[in-house]
Each structure stands twice: as structure tokens, then as C-alpha cells.
Design a protein around this motif. Structure first.
Motif, PDB file in Angstrom:
ATOM      1  N   MET A  51     -51.637  87.380  96.645  1.00 59.99           N
ATOM      2  CA  MET A  51     -51.749  87.030  98.057  1.00 59.99           C
ATOM      3  C   MET A  51     -50.730  85.966  98.456  1.00 59.99           C
ATOM      4  SD  MET A  51     -53.989  89.012  99.344  1.00 59.99           S
ATOM      5  CE  MET A  51     -53.376  90.234  98.173  1.00 59.99           C
ATOM      6  N   ALA A  52     -50.559  84.963  97.607  1.00 59.83           N
ATOM      7  CA  ALA A  52     -49.578  83.919  97.896  1.00 59.83           C
ATOM      8  C   ALA A  52     -48.173  84.507  97.966  1.00 59.83           C
ATOM      9  CB  ALA A  52     -49.639  82.820  96.836  1.00 59.83           C
ATOM     10  N   GLY A  53     -47.886  85.454  97.077  1.00 59.87           N
ATOM     11  CA  GLY A  53     -46.581  86.106  97.094  1.00 59.87           C
ATOM     12  C   GLY A  53     -46.341  86.871  98.381  1.00 59.87           C
ATOM     13  N   GLN A  54     -47.370  87.565  98.852  1.00 57.91           N
ATOM     14  CA  GLN A  54     -47.245  88.307 100.107  1.00 57.91           C
ATOM     15  C   GLN A  54     -46.988  87.368 101.284  1.00 57.91           C
ATOM     16  OE1 GLN A  54     -50.555  90.970 100.760  1.00 57.91           O
ATOM     17  NE2 GLN A  54     -50.365  91.923  98.740  1.00 57.91           N
ATOM     18  N   LEU A  55     -47.657  86.228 101.297  1.00 57.71           N
ATOM     19  CA  LEU A  55     -47.473  85.274 102.390  1.00 57.71           C
ATOM     20  C   LEU A  55     -46.124  84.573 102.298  1.00 57.71           C
ATOM     21  CD1 LEU A  55     -51.075  83.764 102.595  1.00 57.71           C
ATOM     22  CD2 LEU A  55     -50.009  85.377 104.174  1.00 57.71           C
ATOM     23  N   ARG A  56     -45.688  84.262 101.083  1.00 59.53           N
ATOM     24  CA  ARG A  56     -44.364  83.646 100.928  1.00 59.53           C
ATOM     25  C   ARG A  56     -43.257  84.594 101.363  1.00 59.53           C
ATOM     26  NH1 ARG A  56     -46.545  81.371  96.077  1.00 59.53           N
ATOM     27  NH2 ARG A  56     -45.616  83.074  94.870  1.00 59.53           N
ATOM     28  N   ALA A  57     -43.477  85.902 101.166  1.00 57.31           N
ATOM     29  CA  ALA A  57     -42.486  86.895 101.590  1.00 57.31           C
ATOM     30  C   ALA A  57     -42.313  86.908 103.105  1.00 57.31           C
ATOM     31  CB  ALA A  57     -42.898  88.285 101.091  1.00 57.31           C
ATOM     32  N   ARG A  58     -43.306  86.373 103.830  1.00 59.69           N
ATOM     33  CA  ARG A  58     -43.213  86.281 105.292  1.00 59.69           C
ATOM     34  C   ARG A  58     -42.646  84.935 105.732  1.00 59.69           C
ATOM     35  NH1 ARG A  58     -49.386  88.375 106.373  1.00 59.69           N
ATOM     36  NH2 ARG A  58     -49.273  90.182 104.989  1.00 59.69           N
ATOM     37  N   GLY A  59     -42.229  84.135 104.758  1.00 62.03           N
ATOM     38  CA  GLY A  59     -41.608  82.862 105.087  1.00 62.03           C
ATOM     39  C   GLY A  59     -42.557  81.678 105.097  1.00 62.03           C
ATOM     40  N   TYR A  60     -43.790  81.873 104.623  1.00 58.60           N
ATOM     41  CA  TYR A  60     -44.783  80.806 104.622  1.00 58.60           C
ATOM     42  C   TYR A  60     -44.783  80.072 103.284  1.00 58.60           C
ATOM     43  CZ  TYR A  60     -46.590  83.541 108.576  1.00 58.60           C
ATOM     44  OH  TYR A  60     -46.720  84.229 109.747  1.00 58.60           O
ATOM     45  N   GLU A  61     -45.217  78.803 103.316  1.00 55.76           N
ATOM     46  CA  GLU A  61     -45.324  78.030 102.077  1.00 55.76           C
ATOM     47  C   GLU A  61     -46.769  78.046 101.614  1.00 55.76           C
ATOM     48  OE1 GLU A  61     -43.938  73.800 100.049  1.00 55.76           O
ATOM     49  OE2 GLU A  61     -43.187  74.395 102.022  1.00 55.76           O
ATOM     50  N   VAL A  62     -47.044  78.874 100.608  1.00 56.51           N
ATOM     51  CA  VAL A  62     -48.408  79.079 100.127  1.00 56.51           C
ATOM     52  C   VAL A  62     -48.401  79.113  98.602  1.00 56.51           C
ATOM     53  CG1 VAL A  62     -50.425  80.594 100.145  1.00 56.51           C
ATOM     54  CG2 VAL A  62     -48.993  80.411 102.191  1.00 56.51           C
ATOM     55  N   THR A  63     -49.353  78.395  98.009  1.00 52.78           N
ATOM     56  CA  THR A  63     -49.489  78.347  96.553  1.00 52.78           C
ATOM     57  C   THR A  63     -50.936  78.652  96.177  1.00 52.78           C
ATOM     58  OG1 THR A  63     -47.783  76.641  96.382  1.00 52.78           O
ATOM     59  CG2 THR A  63     -49.237  76.920  94.486  1.00 52.78           C
ATOM     60  N   GLY A  64     -51.124  79.420  95.121  1.00 52.27           N
ATOM     61  CA  GLY A  64     -52.467  79.738  94.641  1.00 52.27           C
ATOM     62  C   GLY A  64     -52.831  78.921  93.412  1.00 52.27           C
ATOM     63  N   ILE A  65     -54.013  78.300  93.427  1.00 51.29           N
ATOM     64  CA  ILE A  65     -54.511  77.544  92.282  1.00 51.29           C
ATOM     65  C   ILE A  65     -55.938  78.004  91.997  1.00 51.29           C
ATOM     66  CG2 ILE A  65     -55.100  75.274  91.353  1.00 51.29           C
ATOM     67  CD1 ILE A  65     -53.002  74.053  93.216  1.00 51.29           C
ATOM     68  N   ALA A  66     -56.160  78.583  90.832  1.00 52.35           N
ATOM     69  CA  ALA A  66     -57.481  79.110  90.487  1.00 52.35           C
ATOM     70  C   ALA A  66     -58.492  77.994  90.291  1.00 52.35           C
ATOM     71  CB  ALA A  66     -57.390  79.967  89.222  1.00 52.35           C
ATOM     72  N   CYS A  67     -59.720  78.259  90.746  1.00 52.25           N
ATOM     73  CA  CYS A  67     -60.796  77.269  90.612  1.00 52.25           C
ATOM     74  C   CYS A  67     -62.134  77.946  90.811  1.00 52.25           C
ATOM     75  CB  CYS A  67     -60.614  76.164  91.658  1.00 52.25           C
ATOM     76  SG  CYS A  67     -61.991  75.002  91.780  1.00 52.25           S
ATOM     77  N   ASN A  68     -63.058  77.690  89.921  1.00 55.38           N
ATOM     78  CA  ASN A  68     -64.443  78.102  90.101  1.00 55.38           C
ATOM     79  C   ASN A  68     -65.166  76.922  90.736  1.00 55.38           C
ATOM     80  OD1 ASN A  68     -67.141  78.768  89.940  1.00 55.38           O
ATOM     81  ND2 ASN A  68     -67.147  79.182  87.740  1.00 55.38           N
ATOM     82  N   VAL A  69     -65.492  77.020  92.027  1.00 56.27           N
ATOM     83  CA  VAL A  69     -66.046  75.857  92.729  1.00 56.27           C
ATOM     84  C   VAL A  69     -67.417  75.450  92.193  1.00 56.27           C
ATOM     85  CG1 VAL A  69     -64.742  76.340  94.840  1.00 56.27           C
ATOM     86  CG2 VAL A  69     -67.081  77.228  94.592  1.00 56.27           C
ATOM     87  N   GLY A  70     -68.057  76.328  91.442  1.00 58.54           N
ATOM     88  CA  GLY A  70     -69.321  75.968  90.823  1.00 58.54           C
ATOM     89  C   GLY A  70     -69.161  75.045  89.629  1.00 58.54           C
ATOM     90  N   ASN A  71     -67.909  74.839  89.216  1.00 56.27           N
ATOM     91  CA  ASN A  71     -67.598  73.967  88.086  1.00 56.27           C
ATOM     92  C   ASN A  71     -66.969  72.684  88.634  1.00 56.27           C
ATOM     93  OD1 ASN A  71     -66.119  72.684  85.937  1.00 56.27           O
ATOM     94  ND2 ASN A  71     -66.268  74.567  84.745  1.00 56.27           N
ATOM     95  N   MET A  72     -67.674  71.577  88.529  1.00 57.80           N
ATOM     96  CA  MET A  72     -67.200  70.334  89.136  1.00 57.80           C
ATOM     97  C   MET A  72     -65.881  69.860  88.538  1.00 57.80           C
ATOM     98  SD  MET A  72     -69.444  69.954  91.483  1.00 57.80           S
ATOM     99  CE  MET A  72     -69.786  71.738  91.495  1.00 57.80           C
ATOM    100  N   ALA A  73     -65.659  70.125  87.246  1.00 60.16           N
ATOM    101  CA  ALA A  73     -64.390  69.747  86.608  1.00 60.16           C
ATOM    102  C   ALA A  73     -63.240  70.565  87.193  1.00 60.16           C
ATOM    103  CB  ALA A  73     -64.481  69.948  85.096  1.00 60.16           C
ATOM    104  N   ASP A  74     -63.506  71.835  87.520  1.00 60.35           N
ATOM    105  CA  ASP A  74     -62.492  72.676  88.153  1.00 60.35           C
ATOM    106  C   ASP A  74     -62.087  72.116  89.514  1.00 60.35           C
ATOM    107  OD1 ASP A  74     -62.455  74.438  86.038  1.00 60.35           O
ATOM    108  OD2 ASP A  74     -62.893  76.216  87.249  1.00 60.35           O
ATOM    109  N   LEU A  75     -63.061  71.594  90.268  1.00 60.51           N
ATOM    110  CA  LEU A  75     -62.762  71.015  91.572  1.00 60.51           C
ATOM    111  C   LEU A  75     -61.851  69.797  91.425  1.00 60.51           C
ATOM    112  CD1 LEU A  75     -66.245  71.172  93.356  1.00 60.51           C
ATOM    113  CD2 LEU A  75     -64.258  72.632  93.778  1.00 60.51           C
TER     114      LEU A  75
END
Length: 255
Positions: A51-75
Motif C-alpha cells: 500500500m505504501a508503494g502504491q501511494l508513493r507512486a502517486r507522489g506521496y510520502e508514506v511509510t509502512g511500519i508493522a505493529c500489533n496494537v494489542g502488544n504494548m511493546a509493539d506500540l
């Protein structure tokens, strides 16, 4: 009057959870189009990269960072990586949510209850606290919590999910009142029936749809882009005197 400046997010850093699809992805695209540097997060890095790649191809600055929000350490890791990348956080959108059950509330297991409350309430609470040191340094800090019309009036078959979204509304108001002195605005959006994969159990059910259509003033299912547009208002200088509000985008269901 320069309306483009009123709705501009130029130079701002936005962190959005649950953003590899649906409402979160639409918010990310609209924020990026408004000039923000956007970090999208969900559990699967490959989906985020796509998804980030598709948005960057349109000229947007977007980065994806994986996170399980149920895991407080991940947050904690998510906030650290965002700040390492962009130096700050100006806008936080708590969109990630869980609803593992559909049916009578008395059939909800304790395990399902814990998961719903952990993802829908505890995670936004912790993430707001983690972002606080950066938000209070921003010139236009905004937190947007994606609740639900179920948080206003419980939805059939979505008992504990509705409870969690009511708690999120209350928490939004608490933070808005306490963070006003820090010039951080905190608002909630309550979407109605939006056509996303998350809500498919509702819009694919003919009985539920028939009930919804009778209650709706605007007799159609909403789109994720319409929620994204509401989020842009709450993130931008256009809403500089708006905090603690609960914005419904539900086709008039709660009238």
C-alpha cells in the motif's frame, strides 16, 4: 481567504493505525494528498509495503511500519521508529479495532472481551500517552479516535464492541479536557455503516441492511473516503477550535 492552507497538512507527520486497508488507508491517502508525511501501521509488513508503494507512486510520502496494537511493546516500537524517521508526530489516528464476535452479548467469551477492550481501548490509551511528548511540541497537534455509532447506541450483535467504542468516546473527552492546556486537540469520529472488509458481516446481511435502510436519512452505505474527509477536517487548521467533539458520519442513522 486561502482555503488550501486551511485544510493543508504540509510538513506535518501523521501516524495512523489499522491503515493497510479500509478507513485507515483512505485517511492515509487523503492526509498524504494534503501534504503530510504519513506512517501507516497494521500487523502485516508485506501488506503495508504494498500500500505504501502504491501511494508513493502517486507522489506521496508514506511509510509502512508493522505493529500489533494489542502488544504494548509493539506500540512503543512503532512510536520510536516513527520519531527516528521523521523526528516528531503531529497527528495520531487511532483507527485499528477488533471485533472477533457477532451475536448475543451473553455468548461473548472472556477471551473475546479482553481482546476487544485491549485493542479498542487500551491500545489507543497507551499510544496517546506515548505520543504525548511529541504532540505537545507541535504547532497543530491533533488526535483522532475512530469510534462507531455503536459507541453512541449499542448495535445488535455487537455488544462488547459497542461498549469498547463508548469507552473510546469517553476517553476522547477526558484527553481533550486535560490536553487543552498543551494545545493538543482530541476528537472522535463515529462512522455508521461503511463498506469495508471489517464491516462485511453487516452490509452483506440482507436482514441487517433492510433495517439500516429504514433508519437511514441518506439511504446508502458510506465509503471510507467520506470518513477520510471528516478526518482531514479534524487534523487540519480548519478545526483549530474543535476538541472533545464526537463527529458522526452515518447517513443520519443516529438522528
Amino acid at each position: 481567504m486561502d482555503l488550501s492552507a486551511l485544510f493543508s497538512l504540509m510538513g506535518k507527520v501523521a501516524l495512523i493505525t489499522g491503515a493497510s486497508k479500509g478507513i485507515g488507508l483512505s485517511i492515509a491517502e487523503i492526509f498524504a494528498a494534503a501534504g503530510a508525511k504519513v506512517v501507516i501501521s497494521s500487523r502485516k509488513q508485506d501488506a503495508l509495503d504494498e500500500m505504501a508503494g502504491q501511494l508513493r507512486a502517486r507522489g506521496y510520502e508514506v511509510t509502512g511500519i508493522a505493529c500489533n496494537v494489542g502488544n504494548m511493546a509493539d506500540l512503543e516500537d512503532l512510536v520510536k521508529k516513527t520519531v527516528d524517521l521523521y523526528g516528531t508526530i503531529d497527528i495520531l489516528v487511532n483507527n485499528a479495532a477488533s471485533n472477533p464476535v457477532f451475536g448475543p452479548v451473553h455468548d461473548t467469551s472472556l477471551e473475546a472481551y479482553d481482546k476487544i477492550m485491549e485493542v479498542n481501548v487500551k491500545a489507543p490509551f497507551h499510544l496517546m500517552k506515548l505520543c504525548f511528548p511529541y504532540l505537545r511540541e507541535s504547532s497543530n497537534a491533533s488526535v483522532i479516535n475512530i469510534s462507531s455509532i455503536g459507541g453512541i447506541s449499542p448495535e445488535p450483535g455487537l455488544g462488547i464492541y459497542s461498549v469498547s467504542k463508548a469507552a473510546l468516546i469517553s476517553m476522547t473527552k477526558v484527553f481533550a479536557k486535560e490536553w487543552g492546556d498543551h494545545k493538543i486537540r482530541v476528537n472522535a469520529i463515529c462512522p455508521g455503516l461503511i463498506k469495508t472488509k471489517f464491516s462485511e458481516a453487516l452490509w452483506s446481511n440482507d436482514k441487517i441492511m433492510a433495517h439500516m435502510m429504514k433508519a437511514l436519512a441518506i439511504k446508502r452505505v458510506g465509503t471510507s473516503e467520506e470518513i477520510g474527509a471528516a478526518a482531514l477536517y479534524l487534523a487540519s487548521p480548519a478545526s483549530s477550535y474543535t476538541t472533545g467533539t464526537v463527529l458522526t458520519a452515518d447517513g443520519g442513522f443516529t438522528i
